[in-house]
Write a protein that holds these residues in place. Sequence first.
Motif, mmCIF file in Angstrom:
data_model
loop_
_atom_site.group_PDB
_atom_site.id
_atom_site.type_symbol
_atom_site.label_atom_id
_atom_site.label_comp_id
_atom_site.label_asym_id
_atom_site.label_seq_id
_atom_site.Cartn_x
_atom_site.Cartn_y
_atom_site.Cartn_z
ATOM 1 N N ARG A 43 0.812 -1.219 0.000
ATOM 2 C CA ARG A 43 0.000 0.000 0.000
ATOM 3 C C ARG A 43 0.842 1.265 0.000
ATOM 4 O O ARG A 43 0.387 2.329 -0.420
ATOM 5 C CB ARG A 43 -0.897 0.020 1.236
ATOM 6 C CG ARG A 43 -2.187 -0.759 1.103
ATOM 7 C CD ARG A 43 -2.950 -0.655 2.396
ATOM 8 N NE ARG A 43 -4.278 -1.262 2.298
ATOM 9 C CZ ARG A 43 -5.019 -1.579 3.336
ATOM 10 N NH1 ARG A 43 -4.583 -1.336 4.556
ATOM 11 N NH2 ARG A 43 -6.203 -2.144 3.167
ATOM 12 N N ARG A 77 3.484 2.356 -1.553
ATOM 13 C CA ARG A 77 4.163 2.906 -2.725
ATOM 14 C C ARG A 77 3.269 2.874 -3.952
ATOM 15 O O ARG A 77 2.325 2.094 -4.034
ATOM 16 C CB ARG A 77 5.454 2.125 -3.004
ATOM 17 C CG ARG A 77 6.455 2.154 -1.852
ATOM 18 C CD ARG A 77 7.650 1.266 -2.138
ATOM 19 N NE ARG A 77 8.562 1.195 -1.006
ATOM 20 C CZ ARG A 77 9.571 2.030 -0.807
ATOM 21 N NH1 ARG A 77 9.798 2.992 -1.679
ATOM 22 N NH2 ARG A 77 10.359 1.903 0.245
ATOM 23 N N ASP A 78 3.626 3.710 -4.908
ATOM 24 C CA ASP A 78 2.951 3.716 -6.197
ATOM 25 C C ASP A 78 3.802 2.877 -7.152
ATOM 26 O O ASP A 78 4.757 3.360 -7.742
ATOM 27 C CB ASP A 78 2.799 5.152 -6.708
ATOM 28 C CG ASP A 78 2.004 5.212 -8.004
ATOM 29 O OD1 ASP A 78 1.369 4.200 -8.358
ATOM 30 O OD2 ASP A 78 2.039 6.266 -8.663
ATOM 31 N N TRP A 79 3.452 1.613 -7.306
ATOM 32 C CA TRP A 79 4.271 0.671 -8.065
ATOM 33 C C TRP A 79 4.051 0.867 -9.569
ATOM 34 O O TRP A 79 2.938 0.755 -10.049
ATOM 35 C CB TRP A 79 3.938 -0.766 -7.668
ATOM 36 C CG TRP A 79 4.076 -1.017 -6.203
ATOM 37 C CD1 TRP A 79 3.088 -0.932 -5.263
ATOM 38 C CD2 TRP A 79 5.263 -1.375 -5.498
ATOM 39 N NE1 TRP A 79 3.585 -1.227 -4.017
ATOM 40 C CE2 TRP A 79 4.923 -1.495 -4.129
ATOM 41 C CE3 TRP A 79 6.587 -1.611 -5.880
ATOM 42 C CZ2 TRP A 79 5.846 -1.841 -3.146
ATOM 43 C CZ3 TRP A 79 7.516 -1.952 -4.909
ATOM 44 C CH2 TRP A 79 7.151 -2.059 -3.565
ATOM 45 N N GLY A 89 2.162 -1.884 -11.626
ATOM 46 C CA GLY A 89 0.839 -2.266 -11.141
ATOM 47 C C GLY A 89 -0.024 -2.945 -12.188
ATOM 48 O O GLY A 89 -0.719 -3.919 -11.897
ATOM 49 N N LYS A 90 0.022 -2.458 -13.423
ATOM 50 C CA LYS A 90 -0.826 -3.020 -14.471
ATOM 51 C C LYS A 90 -0.190 -4.228 -15.166
ATOM 52 O O LYS A 90 -0.889 -5.041 -15.773
ATOM 53 C CB LYS A 90 -1.125 -1.937 -15.516
ATOM 54 C CG LYS A 90 -1.957 -0.780 -14.981
ATOM 55 C CD LYS A 90 -3.354 -1.222 -14.595
ATOM 56 C CE LYS A 90 -4.174 -0.066 -14.047
ATOM 57 N NZ LYS A 90 -4.370 1.004 -15.028
ATOM 58 N N ASP A 134 -8.934 -5.205 -1.763
ATOM 59 C CA ASP A 134 -8.429 -3.846 -1.941
ATOM 60 C C ASP A 134 -7.169 -3.799 -2.804
ATOM 61 O O ASP A 134 -7.163 -3.243 -3.898
ATOM 62 C CB ASP A 134 -8.163 -3.221 -0.569
ATOM 63 C CG ASP A 134 -7.617 -1.807 -0.655
ATOM 64 O OD1 ASP A 134 -7.802 -1.164 -1.703
ATOM 65 O OD2 ASP A 134 -7.005 -1.331 0.316
ATOM 66 N N ILE A 135 -6.107 -4.423 -2.316
ATOM 67 C CA ILE A 135 -4.801 -4.255 -2.957
ATOM 68 C C ILE A 135 -4.746 -4.854 -4.354
ATOM 69 O O ILE A 135 -4.311 -4.196 -5.310
ATOM 70 C CB ILE A 135 -3.699 -4.852 -2.062
ATOM 71 C CG1 ILE A 135 -3.556 -4.004 -0.797
ATOM 72 C CG2 ILE A 135 -2.370 -4.904 -2.817
ATOM 73 C CD1 ILE A 135 -2.609 -4.540 0.209
ATOM 74 N N MET A 158 -7.329 -3.031 -6.867
ATOM 75 C CA MET A 158 -7.083 -1.604 -7.039
ATOM 76 C C MET A 158 -5.677 -1.288 -7.526
ATOM 77 O O MET A 158 -5.470 -0.357 -8.300
ATOM 78 C CB MET A 158 -7.335 -0.867 -5.713
ATOM 79 C CG MET A 158 -8.742 -1.049 -5.165
ATOM 80 S SD MET A 158 -10.025 -0.437 -6.295
ATOM 81 C CE MET A 158 -9.716 1.319 -6.201
ATOM 82 N N ARG A 159 -4.689 -2.090 -7.085
ATOM 83 C CA ARG A 159 -3.301 -1.792 -7.423
ATOM 84 C C ARG A 159 -2.688 -2.765 -8.428
ATOM 85 O O ARG A 159 -1.820 -2.379 -9.210
ATOM 86 C CB ARG A 159 -2.448 -1.761 -6.149
ATOM 87 C CG ARG A 159 -2.726 -0.565 -5.251
ATOM 88 C CD ARG A 159 -1.867 -0.607 -4.007
ATOM 89 N NE ARG A 159 -2.005 0.617 -3.240
ATOM 90 C CZ ARG A 159 -1.203 1.668 -3.371
ATOM 91 N NH1 ARG A 159 -0.224 1.643 -4.249
ATOM 92 N NH2 ARG A 159 -1.384 2.748 -2.624
ATOM 93 N N PHE A 160 -3.103 -4.012 -8.377
ATOM 94 C CA PHE A 160 -2.536 -5.031 -9.273
ATOM 95 C C PHE A 160 -3.670 -5.823 -9.927
ATOM 96 O O PHE A 160 -3.831 -7.023 -9.682
ATOM 97 C CB PHE A 160 -1.601 -5.971 -8.492
ATOM 98 C CG PHE A 160 -0.556 -5.254 -7.690
ATOM 99 C CD1 PHE A 160 0.567 -4.734 -8.297
ATOM 100 C CD2 PHE A 160 -0.697 -5.091 -6.316
ATOM 101 C CE1 PHE A 160 1.541 -4.063 -7.566
ATOM 102 C CE2 PHE A 160 0.258 -4.421 -5.568
ATOM 103 C CZ PHE A 160 1.380 -3.906 -6.201
ATOM 104 N N SER A 191 -15.121 -0.533 -3.720
ATOM 105 C CA SER A 191 -14.226 -1.671 -3.615
ATOM 106 C C SER A 191 -14.955 -3.003 -3.513
ATOM 107 O O SER A 191 -14.391 -4.043 -3.840
ATOM 108 C CB SER A 191 -13.310 -1.507 -2.389
ATOM 109 O OG SER A 191 -14.084 -1.517 -1.213
#
Length: 231
Positions: free
Chosen positions: A82, A84-86, A89-90, A118-119, A122-124, A155
């Motif tokens: 959570r 960092r902005d990786w 991600g996509k 969530d993670i 939303m992020r991966f 979410s």
Amino acid sequence: SLKKLRSLRFLSCKDFHFFENFPVQLENLDQFFLDSSPVVSSSPVFTWMAEQLVNLKYLYIPNLYQDQEGRNTSIDYIELLRSRDWCFGKSLEALRLNSASFSSDKLNDEGFANLFLDILPMRFPNVSVCDLDGNRIQSVQSILDTIKEDGIDASSSKLLSRVQRNQAILDKLEEMDKAVETGKMEETESNASSSNLCRVNLCRVILDRNPILQRLKDGNKEEIAAVCSLL
């Protein structure tokens, strides 16, 4: 040439300060392993990963590191993912989060719910395989409980129908048990099959060496229904 490197593995590496001024961007790197490498969550290697590995597809992060006194401790997976902005991600397709056998911060039910609800979405969002071997996940019921508590929001709304599917599967299991007892097996259509489920990319979750496996082996109906509702 380093720019053509596809896979990079660090085995038992303790010093990652050279990543503070890493001279080459590894644009083709799609596999990265931190294998048996004690590392803190504030390590420059994570900053480098977050900013440079734009095409990463497979990531392995152990939760073991040593503090300044040389004592073994562990990384909080959820906070790390959570915080960092990786940049990958996509592109990430497989995530491996394995815990050391003595770790006190193994991923638990709440952490698994955060990861699932969530993670990852939303992020991966393109992760299809998640390896959580050696953690302390006892049940997936917390995921369904979270959906119930949150109601319909950004979410969880896409997963809300899985709560109803969970009850449908429980009803079906009870129905099958009664049929076995009476010797009457009738072909019926479960309501679960008609649920308007959200299709997510995650298609394989590895839970080896987690307590939940014993619950499933013991035939816990609630747990079986909860697992099936998330498939």
